[in-house]
Design a protein around this motif. Sequence first.
Motif, PDB file in Angstrom:
ATOM      1  N   HIS A  75      18.993   4.583  -9.594  1.00 23.24           N
ATOM      2  CA  HIS A  75      18.867   3.884 -10.318  1.00 23.24           C
ATOM      3  C   HIS A  75      20.195   3.186  -9.006  1.00 23.24           C
ATOM      4  N   GLU A  76      21.204   3.967  -8.608  1.00 20.34           N
ATOM      5  CA  GLU A  76      22.193   3.650  -7.585  1.00 20.34           C
ATOM      6  C   GLU A  76      21.909   2.631  -6.861  1.00 20.34           C
ATOM      7  N   THR A  77      20.575   2.938  -6.425  1.00 18.87           N
ATOM      8  CA  THR A  77      20.054   1.810  -5.228  1.00 18.87           C
ATOM      9  C   THR A  77      20.032   0.460  -5.713  1.00 18.87           C
ATOM     10  N   MET A  78      19.175   0.629  -7.613  1.00 17.94           N
ATOM     11  CA  MET A  78      19.151  -1.419  -7.505  1.00 17.94           C
ATOM     12  C   MET A  78      20.340  -1.685  -7.921  1.00 17.94           C
ATOM     13  N   LYS A  79      21.233  -0.682  -8.097  1.00 16.83           N
ATOM     14  CA  LYS A  79      22.539  -1.222  -8.378  1.00 16.83           C
ATOM     15  C   LYS A  79      23.008  -1.628  -7.089  1.00 16.83           C
ATOM     16  N   ARG A  80      23.838  -1.138  -6.556  1.00 15.72           N
ATOM     17  CA  ARG A  80      24.135  -1.259  -5.066  1.00 15.72           C
ATOM     18  C   ARG A  80      23.438  -2.911  -4.249  1.00 15.72           C
ATOM     19  N   ARG A  81      21.745  -2.530  -4.722  1.00 10.73           N
ATOM     20  CA  ARG A  81      20.964  -3.450  -4.080  1.00 10.73           C
ATOM     21  C   ARG A  81      21.529  -5.007  -5.378  1.00 10.73           C
ATOM     22  N   GLY A  82      21.852  -5.228  -6.003  1.00  6.89           N
ATOM     23  CA  GLY A  82      22.192  -6.306  -6.391  1.00  6.89           C
ATOM     24  C   GLY A  82      20.542  -6.477  -7.205  1.00  6.89           C
ATOM     25  N   ILE A  83      19.762  -5.563  -7.774  1.00  2.97           N
ATOM     26  CA  ILE A  83      18.689  -5.562  -8.062  1.00  2.97           C
ATOM     27  C   ILE A  83      18.174  -5.565  -9.743  1.00  2.97           C
ATOM     28  N   GLN A  84      18.672  -6.672 -10.420  1.00  6.12           N
ATOM     29  CA  GLN A  84      18.506  -7.084 -11.909  1.00  6.12           C
ATOM     30  C   GLN A  84      17.069  -6.700 -13.028  1.00  6.12           C
ATOM     31  N   LYS A  85      16.003  -7.255 -11.955  1.00  6.35           N
ATOM     32  CA  LYS A  85      14.968  -6.857 -12.205  1.00  6.35           C
ATOM     33  C   LYS A  85      13.534  -6.697 -11.573  1.00  6.35           C
ATOM     34  N   ILE A  86      13.238  -5.193 -12.447  1.00  9.35           N
ATOM     35  CA  ILE A  86      12.029  -4.918 -11.396  1.00  9.35           C
ATOM     36  C   ILE A  86       9.977  -5.121 -11.439  1.00  9.35           C
ATOM     37  N   ASN A  87      10.020  -6.188 -11.073  1.00 11.43           N
ATOM     38  CA  ASN A  87       8.423  -6.100 -11.642  1.00 11.43           C
ATOM     39  C   ASN A  87       8.469  -6.915 -13.187  1.00 11.43           C
ATOM     40  N   ASN A  88       9.625  -7.646 -13.319  1.00 16.73           N
ATOM     41  CA  ASN A  88       9.698  -8.985 -14.660  1.00 16.73           C
ATOM     42  C   ASN A  88      10.422  -7.462 -15.503  1.00 16.73           C
ATOM     43  N   LYS A  89      11.128  -6.304 -15.129  1.00  9.47           N
ATOM     44  CA  LYS A  89      11.462  -5.587 -16.361  1.00  9.47           C
ATOM     45  C   LYS A  89      13.163  -5.197 -15.794  1.00  9.47           C
ATOM     46  N   ILE A  90      13.659  -5.279 -16.856  1.00 10.42           N
ATOM     47  CA  ILE A  90      14.981  -6.071 -16.109  1.00 10.42           C
ATOM     48  C   ILE A  90      15.590  -4.302 -16.488  1.00 10.42           C
ATOM     49  N   VAL A  91      16.741  -4.172 -15.162  1.00 14.22           N
ATOM     50  CA  VAL A  91      17.222  -2.980 -14.960  1.00 14.22           C
ATOM     51  C   VAL A  91      18.283  -2.365 -15.863  1.00 14.22           C
ATOM     52  N   PRO A  92      17.702  -0.696 -16.052  1.00 12.89           N
ATOM     53  CA  PRO A  92      18.908  -0.927 -17.223  1.00 12.89           C
ATOM     54  C   PRO A  92      20.411  -0.874 -16.700  1.00 12.89           C
ATOM     55  N   GLU A  93      21.976  -1.701 -16.936  1.00 14.47           N
ATOM     56  CA  GLU A  93      23.369  -1.711 -16.470  1.00 14.47           C
ATOM     57  C   GLU A  93      23.659  -0.091 -16.369  1.00 14.47           C
ATOM     58  N   ILE A  94      23.446   0.806 -16.900  1.00 14.48           N
ATOM     59  CA  ILE A  94      23.622   2.166 -17.115  1.00 14.48           C
ATOM     60  C   ILE A  94      22.593   3.130 -17.271  1.00 14.48           C
ATOM     61  N   PHE A  95      23.012   4.163 -16.962  1.00 13.25           N
ATOM     62  CA  PHE A  95      21.912   5.558 -16.568  1.00 13.25           C
ATOM     63  C   PHE A  95      21.420   6.249 -17.739  1.00 13.25           C
ATOM     64  N   THR A  96      20.755   6.440 -18.198  1.00 16.48           N
ATOM     65  CA  THR A  96      20.538   6.888 -19.641  1.00 16.48           C
ATOM     66  C   THR A  96      20.014   8.109 -19.727  1.00 16.48           C
ATOM     67  N   ASN A  97      18.103   7.823 -18.649  1.00 20.50           N
ATOM     68  CA  ASN A  97      17.170   9.046 -18.977  1.00 20.50           C
ATOM     69  C   ASN A  97      16.317   8.443 -17.250  1.00 20.50           C
ATOM     70  N   SER A  98      15.863   8.883 -17.335  1.00 25.17           N
ATOM     71  CA  SER A  98      14.732   9.282 -15.812  1.00 25.17           C
ATOM     72  C   SER A  98      13.781   8.594 -15.964  1.00 25.17           C
ATOM     73  N   ARG A  99      13.123   8.860 -17.520  1.00 29.55           N
ATOM     74  CA  ARG A  99      11.631   8.170 -17.676  1.00 29.55           C
ATOM     75  C   ARG A  99      11.688   6.918 -17.626  1.00 29.55           C
ATOM     76  N   GLU A 100      13.247   6.008 -18.128  1.00 28.60           N
ATOM     77  CA  GLU A 100      12.763   4.811 -17.677  1.00 28.60           C
ATOM     78  C   GLU A 100      13.545   4.117 -16.424  1.00 28.60           C
TER      79      GLU A 100
END
Length: 276
Positions: free
Chosen positions: A226-251
């Motif tokens: 999740h930190e890597t996604m945020k560091r790379r500026g990735i907001q969506k993965i395969n048309n799914k939104i990357v959560p702004e804040i980490f809440t659980n590993s499953r998502e």
Amino acid sequence: MIKFSILIANYNNGKYFKECYDSLMNQTYGNWEVIIVDDASTDNSVEIINSLIKDHSQFKFYHNSVNQGCGYTKRECMKYAEGDICAFLDPDDALYPEALEATIHEFIHKKDIVATYSQMMLCNDNLIPEKVFEKTREIYNDRYFFNCPTQFAHFFAFKREIYHKTSGINASLRSAVDQDLYLKILEHGNIRYIKEPLYLYRLHSNGISQQDAKQNAKESFAKVIHETMKRRGIQKINNKIVPEIFTNSREIYELLNYQTHKLHRLIKRIKVSLKM
């Protein structure tokens, strides 16, 4: 001549260190140093390590005054490293004799790479080889590569100058430390796969504590991704939104499920073959 820094973060692995030490002394490549940082071990690690390295100036031994955890200790290792190329070696594992030479060869002949990785041999508790870790494969590195599912691990070696272009090892991490480092280094260039086992990985008896450790590592790895996604500026993965804040590993892992699909793997294999 390129200097190689082997980095060892030790905690209570005194009984295994002799085999690790022997594997270093048997290297076919000569220009290396070993940085050892002990994380306030409570066994006889310090005595054993001192007795083995006392006559060898290539070994440098440092100590944490109190137990700080894996991330802090590995970051300390990097603080003392002077080599052009660096790689971590766990004190309960070992290297094949040609490990450093084979790695240096790649950096000499592939000037544009920032890191290398190899296959690793899985061994029993006595470090007797059993089988090659089957998940290791050649990767296609892009901003959506997170090494999930795992496609490479040991033996990972990287340019020290590239490390210092990153934020470095996260000192607060107690697991998934290596995964965090891999992803940071890969953001700065290409990586070379060495298709032979260079690393002997010791599998310990599978107790309850090891199962707990695996679960904790899975949680930590999700946070790292999740930190890597945020560091790379990735907001969506395969048309799914990357959560702004980490809440659980499953998502986080659900965002990457598509990377296990056959079509995705086929596309990646084609991209790998085209870049060769």
